[in-house]
Design a protein around this motif. Structure first.
Motif, PDB file in Angstrom:
ATOM      1  N   ARG A   1       0.735  -1.231   0.175  1.00 28.81           N
ATOM      2  CA  ARG A   1      -0.082   0.023   0.064  1.00 28.81           C
ATOM      3  C   ARG A   1       0.880   1.335  -0.076  1.00 28.81           C
ATOM      4  N   LYS A   2       2.036   1.075   0.761  1.00 27.69           N
ATOM      5  CA  LYS A   2       3.012   2.437   0.742  1.00 27.69           C
ATOM      6  C   LYS A   2       3.583   2.641  -0.680  1.00 27.69           C
TER       7      LYS A   2
ATOM      8  N   ALA B   1       3.345   5.531  -5.739  1.00 31.95           N
ATOM      9  CA  ALA B   1       3.174   5.812  -7.218  1.00 31.95           C
ATOM     10  C   ALA B   1       2.094   6.664  -7.578  1.00 31.95           C
ATOM     11  N   LEU B   2       0.921   6.777  -7.044  1.00 28.62           N
ATOM     12  CA  LEU B   2      -0.022   7.780  -7.100  1.00 28.62           C
ATOM     13  C   LEU B   2       0.342   9.171  -7.110  1.00 28.62           C
ATOM     14  N   SER B   3       1.072   9.270  -5.770  1.00 20.82           N
ATOM     15  CA  SER B   3       1.911  10.657  -5.598  1.00 20.82           C
ATOM     16  C   SER B   3       2.503  11.208  -6.790  1.00 20.82           C
ATOM     17  N   GLU B   4       3.334  10.108  -7.376  1.00 21.81           N
ATOM     18  CA  GLU B   4       3.968  10.571  -8.676  1.00 21.81           C
ATOM     19  C   GLU B   4       3.101  10.969  -9.699  1.00 21.81           C
TER      20      GLU B   4
ATOM     21  N   LEU C   1       0.177   2.794 -13.324  1.00 23.01           N
ATOM     22  CA  LEU C   1       0.063   2.737 -11.833  1.00 23.01           C
ATOM     23  C   LEU C   1       0.661   1.328 -11.378  1.00 23.01           C
ATOM     24  N   ILE C   2       0.530   0.371 -12.059  1.00 25.36           N
ATOM     25  CA  ILE C   2       1.316  -1.003 -11.728  1.00 25.36           C
ATOM     26  C   ILE C   2       2.787  -0.903 -11.831  1.00 25.36           C
TER      27      ILE C   2
ATOM     28  N   PRO D   1      -7.364  17.182 -17.689  1.00 24.14           N
ATOM     29  CA  PRO D   1      -6.796  17.198 -16.266  1.00 24.14           C
ATOM     30  C   PRO D   1      -6.488  15.952 -15.685  1.00 24.14           C
ATOM     31  N   ASN D   2      -5.625  15.787 -15.039  1.00 27.78           N
ATOM     32  CA  ASN D   2      -5.254  14.687 -14.266  1.00 27.78           C
ATOM     33  C   ASN D   2      -6.123  13.885 -13.557  1.00 27.78           C
ATOM     34  N   ILE D   3      -6.508  12.396 -13.767  1.00 29.10           N
ATOM     35  CA  ILE D   3      -7.136  11.804 -12.851  1.00 29.10           C
ATOM     36  C   ILE D   3      -6.730  11.287 -11.498  1.00 29.10           C
ATOM     37  N   TYR D   4      -5.461  11.333 -11.375  1.00 25.92           N
ATOM     38  CA  TYR D   4      -4.957  10.258 -10.335  1.00 25.92           C
ATOM     39  C   TYR D   4      -5.001  11.048  -8.697  1.00 25.92           C
TER      40      TYR D   4
END
Lengths: 466, 466
Positions: A121-122, A127-130, A341-342, B112-115
């Motif tokens: 999860r971390k 990855a999401l933040s990037e 994302l993966i 726009p970005n979805i993440y």
């Protein structure tokens, strides 16, 4: 004549559009006929002229009417439309997936679950933040994220002795996809395809579907018989040297050297499928064939299906240095197709050091299950069974002293809610396969239920033995 | 002679294994020679006999030594090993990716970005929660998650009038993959492949790579000329009726009907690529061809690249009802290959109703950019440019009054840090393409920077115009 309901949730322009479209399709408004002028219609229904115009423009865009400057809108010349066939509605057809068995020894399943772990999860969060910082979302590099390929190159060097620069690595969306990529990259008119017999069924199917001729090489008790390889030039030889699939042999060092020499001498390539190399339960992992290759003759395949999860759909190929991977990357199919994302989650996971811990955790869990099941079988059936390919990986082949056919055997297990699997498909020449051998995968069994699984397995084995 | 360091981080058994292996490879321990007895070695170095045995067993597993019962371990007969070629080390070769331009009008990028959005993160969290409950991780249904296919079937019915049961839908990992699947499913010896000219370049390449003959059909100002379709039986016709790619025409209703009739009469299939149908900026979305099909002749393709993000790599195919999708699912390549986490996130997102909101948001953003850029160009160049395919989607074709070649044009833009793209590849017969037409994608431009992008675009256009 239109039905306009100003209180409807459907906008007025859309009501007009729909009704006129229907009248045109039904022939009430025949080809060539002139529609009411926008001004007239607006006045008749006490609506704005713009509303009418919007409806007319939509009809024009879709080719139902056309406009003549200064003269108005006319119905297009439309072909006869068959409106008789009633449209079927969606049927929620029952899925005819295999009825799931309660005690499933399916190869490929794994446990413990990765998704609830803090470390995964971390990595996902990072990855999401990037990703959220990207100003513009775009398709990523067809070879896969550079940062992931870097992390993977470091990992492979450390753990498998595979020396690879990022330019040789392609991230793929699964093992099939890796094989398909390779099968498409080499011209099938030029290369023969050699594989182990018995061997990996899906590999055979992928190369068959691409139009290759398959040349099966029989195994002896040490794995593929290298001296049986034809000396004809140019072949692709698919092998599983660290843990032969499905029989579990480890290819001896001397054969490895001979295999590499053969490739160099015949201008061939070896596809080394290192599908579960981390999973040895007595010895250390067996060094990769790639790490012995001095002549750039090995295409190395790996995957995260056994260590993380099969449903992440992430694998990779290390191509030989001499291949122009830039050319590869423009082939329409040679696209990693793994979601950003993966890929980025895996990159963070590798870099955090958590992946090595995960491998240890998984190996220990699989080893405990492996030992329990092998000991159980040997203790209960010292004479009537044989086991092939234990000691590593996630499966073994069980030979039973029985007269039943493979099909009957599997049916009998299934009736008892136990899933065991056929071995016939591993043979190109199925007449060579043994009816009394079945495949048992154990990595997916929840550890706290293993006793229950074993008892149920025993019940059926007792039924089928001679 | 061994060097054992009991204080080393490397386990003692591994020190023994490594040193003996080296001595064998170097020939210091020649073939056939007998290794020290485990008992002797253990005594000599004051270590446990088990430690020695572990090292010997690893060497045996890898085929360096063999054991004779009651007699001990002997070195295998190994081939000569070429140890001379020094191994190259990893070079961090420079990536020769295209130098990124500052002002990129690349087709396919979106903003726009979805993440970072709360709704996407919520869906992702819900997907994770579902996945972590699985007792055993396994590969998912090769057609894609049933729950996602259900959500998608409902969405397609509501938004595109596409009537499809879940049994007709396959989730794929991208548009290329969808096309490749179709190209592999139909026997290429039986089916001709027809496509629009100009048309989607990647589609042509995928079908060419699978061995199809391509039959291009010229467009007129209404799109594909249906009356030019050959009456020979059995073809696959790839069309983009709602928004012709790349020229933007909407196929008129009368041609749609004729196209469907043609398919029925010639036992052909129409591949409807509905790649950006939600994105109309003046009219409502154009109804799908699939919604008009009474004879089960349309293969419908869609994707989430334009509405969510291209790097999610998720697309889908709706196959005709009559096709046995169960057969499809066993083809080795016909595997959705989309990770479970991505599929389930999309399912939650669709069901939450957030997807419809996202489409509106994206459409409004793209429309604003579209209007700004089209107005800007028309105002500044009332005579010297032409625009094809505006009014919808994420790109248009810009025709410039210039004598420069397409290559020169694109180079000139690039020198000014502006990315515009060629149109030549859209033609099977490239001699028919116009040198002075370039492709402009605008969906990826950050809205707050659009003025800057346009000014820079203008600077270069001023340079290249006659």
């Amino acid at each position: 004549m239109l039905n306009i309901d100003k209180n409807s949730a459907v906008p007025v322009y859309e009501q007009i559009y729909r009704q006129l479209k229907e009248q045109i399709i039904d022939g009430e408004l025949p080809s060539g006929s002139r529609l009411s002028a926008t001004r007239t219609l607006a006045a008749d229904y006490h609506i704005s002229r713009n509303t009418v115009l919007t409806a007319y423009q939509q009809l024009e865009s879709e080719g139902f009417i056309y406009s003549k400057v200064g003269s108005g809108f006319y119905v297009e010349d439309l072909p006869e439309i068959d409106n008789s066939a009633a449209r079927e509605t969606i049927q929620s057809e029952t899925e005819d997936e295999d009825h799931d068995v309660r005690y499933d020894f399916r190869y490929g399943n794994i446990e413990p679950n990765i998704y609830g772990t803090r470390s995964f999860r971390k990595a996902l969060k990072d990855a999401l933040s990037e990703l959220e910082l990207k100003t513009s979302l775009s398709d990523s590099d067809p070879r896969g994220y550079l940062s992931l390929r870097q992390a993977l190159a470091e990992h492979l060097l450390k753990v498998r002795g595979v020396v690879a620069s990022v330019d040789q690595i392609i991230i793929t969306c699964g093992h099939h996809y890796s094989l398909k990529m390779i099968s498409e990259f080499f011209p099938r008119e030029e290369y023969r395809f050699i594989m182990e017999e018995p061997g990996h069924q899906d590999t055979r199917e992928v190369f068959l579907s691409t139009g290759y001729h398959i040349d099966p090489i029989r195994l002896d008790e040490n794995g593929i018989q290298v001296n049986r390889l034809s000396r004809t030039r140019k072949a692709l030889a698919y092998v599983t040297p660290s843990h032969q699939f499905p029989l579990g042999y480890i290819l001896p060092f001397s054969r490895r050297i001979k295999l590499l020499e053969w490739a160099q001498e015949t201008d061939s390539y070896i596809i080394e499928d290192d599908y579960d190399s981390e999973l040895r339960y007595k010895e250390r992992p067996i060094p990769s064939l790639h790490s012995l290759d001095r002549n750039d003759r090995v295409i190395y395949l790996g995957s995260f299906s056994k260590s993380l999860s099969p449903d992440l759909r992430i694998s990779y190929i290390v191509f030989p240095r001499k291949m122009k991977i830039e050319q590869l990357a423009v082939h329409p199919l040679l696209n990693s197709s793994s979601p950003a994302l993966i890929q980025l989650t895996l990159e963070k996971y590798l870099r955090s050091g958590e992946y090595l811990k995960r491998i240890n955790q998984v190996r220990n869990s699989f080893r405990r299950k492996h030992n329990l099941i092998i000991d159980f079988l040997k203790k209960n059936y010292p004479e009537q069974i044989k086991i092939y390919g234990s000691g590593g990986g996630t499966h073994f082949i069980l030979e039973l002293d029985t007269k039943m056919s493979q099909k009957q055997l599997i049916e009998r297990f299934k009736k008892n809610d136990v899933g065991v699997y056929p071995t016939k498909g591993f043979w190109a020449d199925q007449s060579q396969s043994h009816e009394n051998r079945i495949m048992i995968g154990y990595a997916g069994i929840p550890e706290d239920q293993i006793e229950e699984y074993l008892e149920r397995l025993k019940t059926v084995i007792d039924e089928v033995l001679c």
